[in-house]
Motif scaffolding. Sequence first.
Motif, mmCIF file in Angstrom:
data_model
loop_
_atom_site.group_PDB
_atom_site.id
_atom_site.type_symbol
_atom_site.label_atom_id
_atom_site.label_comp_id
_atom_site.label_asym_id
_atom_site.label_seq_id
_atom_site.Cartn_x
_atom_site.Cartn_y
_atom_site.Cartn_z
ATOM 1 N N THR A 33 0.825 -1.211 0.000
ATOM 2 C CA THR A 33 0.000 0.000 0.000
ATOM 3 C C THR A 33 0.856 1.257 0.000
ATOM 4 O OG1 THR A 33 -0.147 -0.180 2.420
ATOM 5 C CG2 THR A 33 -1.936 -1.142 1.119
ATOM 6 N N ILE A 34 1.997 1.208 0.717
ATOM 7 C CA ILE A 34 2.887 2.374 0.733
ATOM 8 C C ILE A 34 3.491 2.593 -0.648
ATOM 9 C CG2 ILE A 34 5.069 3.240 1.620
ATOM 10 C CD1 ILE A 34 4.393 1.996 4.292
ATOM 11 N N SER A 35 3.959 1.500 -1.294
ATOM 12 C CA SER A 35 4.539 1.646 -2.632
ATOM 13 C C SER A 35 3.509 2.138 -3.626
ATOM 14 C CB SER A 35 5.115 0.304 -3.095
ATOM 15 O OG SER A 35 4.075 -0.660 -3.196
ATOM 16 N N ALA A 36 2.275 1.739 -3.460
ATOM 17 C CA ALA A 36 1.234 2.211 -4.363
ATOM 18 C C ALA A 36 0.918 3.677 -4.137
ATOM 19 C CB ALA A 36 -0.030 1.364 -4.179
ATOM 20 N N SER A 37 0.990 4.111 -2.877
ATOM 21 C CA SER A 37 0.663 5.501 -2.575
ATOM 22 C C SER A 37 1.778 6.453 -2.987
ATOM 23 C CB SER A 37 0.380 5.661 -1.081
ATOM 24 O OG SER A 37 1.537 5.342 -0.334
ATOM 25 N N ARG A 38 2.966 5.896 -3.292
ATOM 26 C CA ARG A 38 4.086 6.746 -3.677
ATOM 27 C C ARG A 38 4.170 6.970 -5.189
ATOM 28 N NH1 ARG A 38 8.992 4.314 0.134
ATOM 29 N NH2 ARG A 38 8.158 5.052 2.123
ATOM 30 N N LEU A 39 3.131 6.707 -5.902
ATOM 31 C CA LEU A 39 3.128 6.870 -7.342
ATOM 32 C C LEU A 39 2.909 8.348 -7.681
ATOM 33 C CD1 LEU A 39 1.042 3.729 -8.329
ATOM 34 C CD2 LEU A 39 3.499 3.963 -8.107
ATOM 35 N N GLY A 40 3.908 9.171 -7.349
ATOM 36 C CA GLY A 40 3.772 10.608 -7.602
ATOM 37 C C GLY A 40 3.779 10.939 -9.069
ATOM 38 N N GLN A 41 4.474 10.133 -9.889
ATOM 39 C CA GLN A 41 4.500 10.392 -11.320
ATOM 40 C C GLN A 41 3.112 10.280 -11.928
ATOM 41 O OE1 GLN A 41 7.479 7.463 -12.448
ATOM 42 N NE2 GLN A 41 8.982 9.103 -12.789
ATOM 43 N N ALA A 78 6.271 8.794 -23.546
ATOM 44 C CA ALA A 78 6.965 8.591 -22.263
ATOM 45 C C ALA A 78 5.960 8.497 -21.114
ATOM 46 C CB ALA A 78 7.949 9.729 -22.031
ATOM 47 N N ARG A 79 4.945 9.328 -21.138
ATOM 48 C CA ARG A 79 3.906 9.259 -20.096
ATOM 49 C C ARG A 79 3.153 7.936 -20.163
ATOM 50 N NH1 ARG A 79 1.288 15.370 -20.291
ATOM 51 N NH2 ARG A 79 3.250 16.493 -19.988
ATOM 52 N N LEU A 80 2.861 7.489 -21.378
ATOM 53 C CA LEU A 80 2.162 6.206 -21.505
ATOM 54 C C LEU A 80 3.019 5.066 -20.978
ATOM 55 C CD1 LEU A 80 -0.358 4.760 -22.549
ATOM 56 C CD2 LEU A 80 0.772 4.555 -24.780
ATOM 57 N N ASN A 81 4.319 5.103 -21.224
ATOM 58 C CA ASN A 81 5.197 4.048 -20.707
ATOM 59 C C ASN A 81 5.228 4.058 -19.181
ATOM 60 O OD1 ASN A 81 5.873 3.247 -23.292
ATOM 61 N ND2 ASN A 81 7.672 4.585 -23.398
ATOM 62 N N ILE A 82 5.212 5.247 -18.583
ATOM 63 C CA ILE A 82 5.201 5.330 -17.119
ATOM 64 C C ILE A 82 3.910 4.717 -16.578
ATOM 65 C CG2 ILE A 82 5.101 6.925 -15.178
ATOM 66 C CD1 ILE A 82 6.930 8.788 -16.768
ATOM 67 N N LEU A 83 2.789 5.056 -17.203
ATOM 68 C CA LEU A 83 1.508 4.514 -16.741
ATOM 69 C C LEU A 83 1.448 3.007 -16.937
ATOM 70 C CD1 LEU A 83 -0.898 7.270 -18.129
ATOM 71 C CD2 LEU A 83 -0.203 6.913 -15.750
ATOM 72 N N THR A 84 1.984 2.535 -18.038
ATOM 73 C CA THR A 84 1.992 1.089 -18.277
ATOM 74 C C THR A 84 2.839 0.368 -17.232
ATOM 75 O OG1 THR A 84 1.727 1.494 -20.648
ATOM 76 C CG2 THR A 84 2.526 -0.685 -19.985
ATOM 77 N N GLN A 85 3.968 0.969 -16.888
ATOM 78 C CA GLN A 85 4.826 0.360 -15.866
ATOM 79 C C GLN A 85 4.115 0.295 -14.519
ATOM 80 O OE1 GLN A 85 8.436 2.509 -15.289
ATOM 81 N NE2 GLN A 85 9.274 1.078 -13.786
ATOM 82 N N HIS A 86 3.442 1.393 -14.144
ATOM 83 C CA HIS A 86 2.732 1.393 -12.868
ATOM 84 C C HIS A 86 1.533 0.449 -12.892
ATOM 85 C CE1 HIS A 86 5.095 4.358 -10.838
ATOM 86 N NE2 HIS A 86 4.942 5.239 -11.808
ATOM 87 N N ALA A 87 0.877 0.330 -14.030
ATOM 88 C CA ALA A 87 -0.234 -0.614 -14.133
ATOM 89 C C ALA A 87 0.253 -2.046 -13.960
ATOM 90 C CB ALA A 87 -0.940 -0.445 -15.478
ATOM 91 N N SER A 88 1.408 -2.329 -14.535
ATOM 92 C CA SER A 88 1.979 -3.673 -14.362
ATOM 93 C C SER A 88 2.336 -3.928 -12.905
ATOM 94 C CB SER A 88 3.215 -3.826 -15.245
ATOM 95 O OG SER A 88 2.889 -3.628 -16.605
#
Length: 828
Positions: free
Chosen positions: A70-78, A129-139
């Motif tokens: 939960t902490i790692s998920a909440s740190r998704l500032g990007q 680049a933004r889409l790649n960041i979102l894809t990484q966080h979704a994974s």
Amino acid sequence: MGKSHFNWHKPLIVFAATTVLALFVTAGAESAEVKSSEPSTAATQAPSAVPLADIAAKAAEASSLISNLTISASRLGQVNNIANSLPALGKRLDERLRETKEALDTEPTLETLQTLQQGWQRDQVETNARLNILTQHASILQNDLTQLAGLEETWTKTRAAAQEGSAPAPILQQIDSTLSAISQAQSKLQAERTVVLNLQSRVAEHLSKCATTLAQIAQAQQTAVAGILAPDSPPIWRIDLWPGAIRALPRHVGEVTHGRWSDLIKYIREPREGSGLHAALFLVLLVLFTGARRKILEWLKSGSSVSPAVLVFMRPVSAALASTLIFATSPLVEMAAPVRQVLHIAALIPMLRVVQPFVTPSIVALSSAVCVVFAIDMVRQAYAGVQMIGQAVLVVETFAAIIVTFWMRQHYRQIIAARAESSRAVVPRTARSIVLSLLIISFLAGVAGYLRLARLLTPGILIGGVLALAAFAYLQVFSGAVAVLFELWPLRGLRAVEHHGELLQRRIYRVLIWVAVLGWLTRYFAYLGLLDPAWSVGQAVLATRLERGTISISIGNVVEFILTVWLAYLLSAFIRFVLQEDFYPRMNIAPGISYAMSSLLNYIILALGFVLALAAVGVDFSKVTLLAGAFGVGIGFGLQSVVNNFVSGLILLFERPVHVGDAVQIGDLQGRVRRIGIRASVVRTLQGAEIIVPNAQLISEQVTNWTLSDQLRRVDLPVGVNYGAAPKKVIELLEGVAHTHPDVLKDPAPRCLFMSYGDSGINFELRVWADYTNWQQVKSDLTVAIYEAVYAAGMSFPFPQREIRMLSDNCDALTDSPSATAKRKTGL
């Protein structure tokens, strides 16, 4: 001196970046294998219930794991930053899309299309680049949810097993708490995953918009280039099409004017569109150029001579405005196409005023005519949506350009006459013929309906002239700035500027000319749409490999090698020039030491440059040892003398038994050392000849250095007087003569010594000390003065005398004869 800008460190940077990237890829692959192996292991082994004895410990581990997830998920500032920036991105893309559609509806030049393409490509890269960041966080969120699902299944089975085993109530309560925490974490992660997926969808829409627009721009570029020799418009004499074009003209002009006026107002009102930066740049340049003008007026009033280049600042407003507008309209600055066209037109007058003092009236008249026709063409491009009207305006402006070309023939003759004595006189004549031919072809093409060809030729000629004018204006501004800086502190205090200011300005001006030519070529190729193809062709040529057996090297490697060595030579020459002009004189370093230091520095820089050039080529230094061994064998057999002279040269530079400027004598050779080279040295004799002496000879043979420790030399002047002179008076006389000479040193004092009794007189030697530079003149002056002083003192110089006696058997007869008496004594 000379300059340039070659990135010698580029191969090292590329190598380092490739190595780091490989390490990251390897590490990422290993971590990916580890992570991928974990789910596979979990998939093969179904979750089992936790034993009752381990429930407390496993519950603590599960709580810690849930907390970390939960902490790692909440740190998704990007992700939050992307969500906050998406509205602005969408608004910007919509605005750019509107500008692009308006540009495509008119007759955009290839430069405009390329500028639009570059802007959309930047947006596409940013959006991707933004889409790649979102894809990484979704994974990441999906992996976390999968892990929580497995954890939930384990604890569900654990609860069932605990109920069957009649576990105590606290154990069941702990299991229920763990399951509740898992459920809450799953809800939170699913909500965050939903947000990320929604953002992915919105970003993907923007990315699709970029791709679609880039495809439209590429199609427009193909349309503008392909079929250039095919008719794409009806002939201008089609009278039946004119009424409809005239009726559509007012509406089209109103729409275009409204849209372009809105873009211009937006540019003025919103500083982020570039107006703030441009206004600040103009104000800064205006202050600097006004200060330069004040200084120039002070120099002129004081009667000081100034460089003609500084006259560019006598019009500071025009110089500042032209510099700002030329920068603002460059492809490096992103702005709306209508605003760029307006700034292009606005820059014409200040550019003409800047170049006017530096060219002839004929060139000013020609440049003014080109600017007027160019401004008309800019207006035509803005309102060229109505086909027949735009075609007619293009034909009319081309015809006007032809008339201007004929009308300006007198100015061409003046330009050619000004260069009649040089070989460059053929340049304006040839250029006029080519321009006139292209304008006639463009006129005929526009009339016949070959509009693409006409739009390429006439605007291409006009933009080429205007870009040349802009490059020349920038050249004058920069050269004037250099001339002013050379007159101000701290550059004014440099000896290099004081002694070689004009030379430095000429060298810098030559470099600026090359920069202006390269800038003109880049801008012109960009306008014609040939910049990217030319760059691709250049890269392909540089990538061409030259192979011979096992040796394979590219043309780019050869160019990098030559440029690296050349830049090392230029750097060495520049550093040695600065040291020689400013460092050594201020530090009072002797000429010989300064020459040795400069020579060593030159060798070091050239050696480093050669090593870097080999690295740029890609030479494996681990294999150079074999070449060094073979080279050593060659040295041992055939290059002994060369290496001997080279090592001797290094000994001369380090040990410094001989300096540059020393007066030396090597056997019968006597002169001054002019240069100590890497193999041989140059000695200039008193007769003016320059003798090349191998360095080994200066080390192995006996060398007399008259000026190693000081510049003094003793002059030994032998003097003989007759036997009737008193020796003490002679000594006083000669020393007195030496004391009266102004160039004879008082310390050590002149000294005269009685040397010997001669056959015809007594011999003395006058010894005096003088500076080495004029010792021969001192010796000559003393010789003349001693001659006069000896005779003035009543003394004389002896001359050789010989007495001859002739013996025979009849000595008495011989003695008494008159002839014998005459031969008894003969004075020689």
